[in-house]
Write a protein that holds these residues in place. Structure first.
Motif, mmCIF file in Angstrom:
data_model
loop_
_atom_site.group_PDB
_atom_site.id
_atom_site.type_symbol
_atom_site.label_atom_id
_atom_site.label_comp_id
_atom_site.label_asym_id
_atom_site.label_seq_id
_atom_site.Cartn_x
_atom_site.Cartn_y
_atom_site.Cartn_z
ATOM 1 N N GLY A 22 -11.795 -7.623 -35.252
ATOM 2 C CA GLY A 22 -12.293 -7.863 -33.954
ATOM 3 C C GLY A 22 -12.406 -6.547 -32.887
ATOM 4 O O GLY A 22 -13.187 -6.960 -31.830
ATOM 5 N N ARG A 23 -11.818 -5.919 -33.254
ATOM 6 C CA ARG A 23 -11.943 -4.481 -32.342
ATOM 7 C C ARG A 23 -12.908 -3.924 -31.671
ATOM 8 O O ARG A 23 -13.100 -3.836 -30.605
ATOM 9 N N ASP A 24 -14.136 -3.948 -32.576
ATOM 10 C CA ASP A 24 -15.288 -3.401 -32.135
ATOM 11 C C ASP A 24 -16.064 -4.328 -31.127
ATOM 12 O O ASP A 24 -17.047 -3.604 -30.662
ATOM 13 N N ILE A 25 -15.703 -5.478 -31.156
ATOM 14 C CA ILE A 25 -16.435 -6.387 -30.182
ATOM 15 C C ILE A 25 -16.085 -6.284 -28.752
ATOM 16 O O ILE A 25 -16.538 -6.758 -27.954
ATOM 17 N N VAL A 26 -14.727 -5.938 -28.526
ATOM 18 C CA VAL A 26 -14.082 -5.838 -27.193
ATOM 19 C C VAL A 26 -14.328 -4.503 -26.658
ATOM 20 O O VAL A 26 -14.553 -3.502 -27.457
ATOM 21 N N ASP A 27 -14.421 -4.291 -25.115
ATOM 22 C CA ASP A 27 -14.683 -2.761 -24.805
ATOM 23 C C ASP A 27 -13.368 -2.187 -24.556
ATOM 24 O O ASP A 27 -13.064 -1.097 -24.771
ATOM 25 N N SER A 28 -12.211 -2.846 -24.065
ATOM 26 C CA SER A 28 -10.975 -2.349 -23.947
ATOM 27 C C SER A 28 -10.087 -2.995 -24.640
ATOM 28 O O SER A 28 -9.976 -4.214 -24.377
ATOM 29 N N PHE A 29 -8.625 -2.428 -25.118
ATOM 30 C CA PHE A 29 -7.582 -2.989 -25.276
ATOM 31 C C PHE A 29 -6.661 -2.151 -25.474
ATOM 32 O O PHE A 29 -6.713 -0.890 -25.525
ATOM 33 N N ILE A 30 -5.290 -2.820 -25.628
ATOM 34 C CA ILE A 30 -4.112 -1.756 -25.481
ATOM 35 C C ILE A 30 -3.490 -1.473 -26.926
ATOM 36 O O ILE A 30 -3.267 -0.307 -27.236
ATOM 37 N N THR A 31 -3.236 -2.590 -27.536
ATOM 38 C CA THR A 31 -2.465 -2.081 -29.054
ATOM 39 C C THR A 31 -3.285 -2.799 -29.929
ATOM 40 O O THR A 31 -3.636 -4.264 -30.087
ATOM 41 N N GLU A 32 -3.225 -2.091 -31.339
ATOM 42 C CA GLU A 32 -3.827 -2.549 -32.321
ATOM 43 C C GLU A 32 -2.782 -2.979 -33.306
ATOM 44 O O GLU A 32 -2.034 -2.133 -33.420
ATOM 45 N N VAL A 33 -2.915 -4.184 -33.855
ATOM 46 C CA VAL A 33 -2.100 -4.366 -34.944
ATOM 47 C C VAL A 33 -2.969 -4.644 -36.409
ATOM 48 O O VAL A 33 -3.761 -5.032 -36.268
ATOM 49 N N SER A 34 -2.041 -4.674 -37.332
ATOM 50 C CA SER A 34 -2.863 -5.082 -38.644
ATOM 51 C C SER A 34 -3.395 -6.595 -38.646
ATOM 52 O O SER A 34 -2.823 -7.329 -37.965
ATOM 53 N N GLN A 35 -4.577 -6.504 -39.700
ATOM 54 C CA GLN A 35 -5.109 -7.941 -39.703
ATOM 55 C C GLN A 35 -4.119 -9.044 -40.163
ATOM 56 O O GLN A 35 -4.315 -10.178 -39.870
#
Ligand SMILES: O=P(O)(O)OC[C@H]1O[C@H](OP(=O)(O)OP(=O)(O)O)[C@H](O)[C@@H]1O
Ligand code: HPA
Ligand SMILES: [Mg+2]
Length: 159
Positions: free
Chosen positions: A122-135
């Motif tokens: 879903g990462r590319d659908i949002v404009d800003s986020f802070i932390t990514e975790v694995s699927q």
């Protein structure tokens, strides 16, 4: 090690820190007309961001996607987003498959979409986020957690 699903428990302090970090990032994207909180998960992050960015106009879009046993079902929209989206900030706690974010984006095409956490799908659908975790990581939010005792790591290993 036994095959445990990965988990990412978030404390209240960590959530507050991450919402403030997101607010810092969003300062370069505003000013915003108002915040649209995606209930229920977006409500607490939206409150913290509204405080930091001094935004007093808050609306909600009410969507249910996951049941209480963490299974994704049909997306149900209980309350629509407002018609105007230009200059608005959409806030949710996380984007996972992107199903919720895609539906909200359709309602608010000109808004800036921000989440605290994002998974790759879903990462590319949002404009800003802070932390990514694995699927394959499940994020536990502080409102779903309680303090409790846990056994030592080694317990049962040599029995
Ligand atoms: O990217 P997706 O796969 O769509 O998942 C992300 C959405 O799922 C969760 O909401 P949920 O439907 O569980 O409702 P809640 O916010 O009331 O907990 C979360 O708060 C996001 O809104
Ligand atoms: O990882 C998650 N944690 C909590 N709620 C969620 N809804 C979709 N994915 C998640
Ligand atoms: Mg939600």
């Amino acid at each position: 090690m036994s095959e445990q699903p990965k988990t990412f428990p978030v404390s209240w302090e960590q959530l507050h820190r991450d919402a403030k970090a997101l607010s810092w990032r969003l300062m370069n994207e505003g000013p915003f007309e108002g915040i649209l909180a995606v209930t229920r998960g977006g409500l607490v992050p939206a409150a913290i961001i509204a405080r930091e960015l001094d935004i007093r106009l808050i609306d909600t879009v009410c969507i249910v996607s996951y049941s209480s046993d963490n299974k994704q079902g049909e997306l149900k929209v209980l309350k629509d987003a407002p018609k105007e989206s230009k200059g608005w900030l959409i806030v949710d706690d996380l984007v996972d498959t992107g199903k919720t974010a895609r539906a909200v984006r359709e309602m608010m095409p000109d808004a800036h979409f921000a989440t605290l956490y994002a998974k790759p799908a879903g990462r590319d659908i949002v404009d800003s986020f802070i932390t990514e975790v694995s699927q394959d990581t499940w994020i536990y939010f502080p409102w779903d957690l309680a303090l409790q005792t846990v056994p030592p790591l080694v317990q049962g290993k040599y029995d």
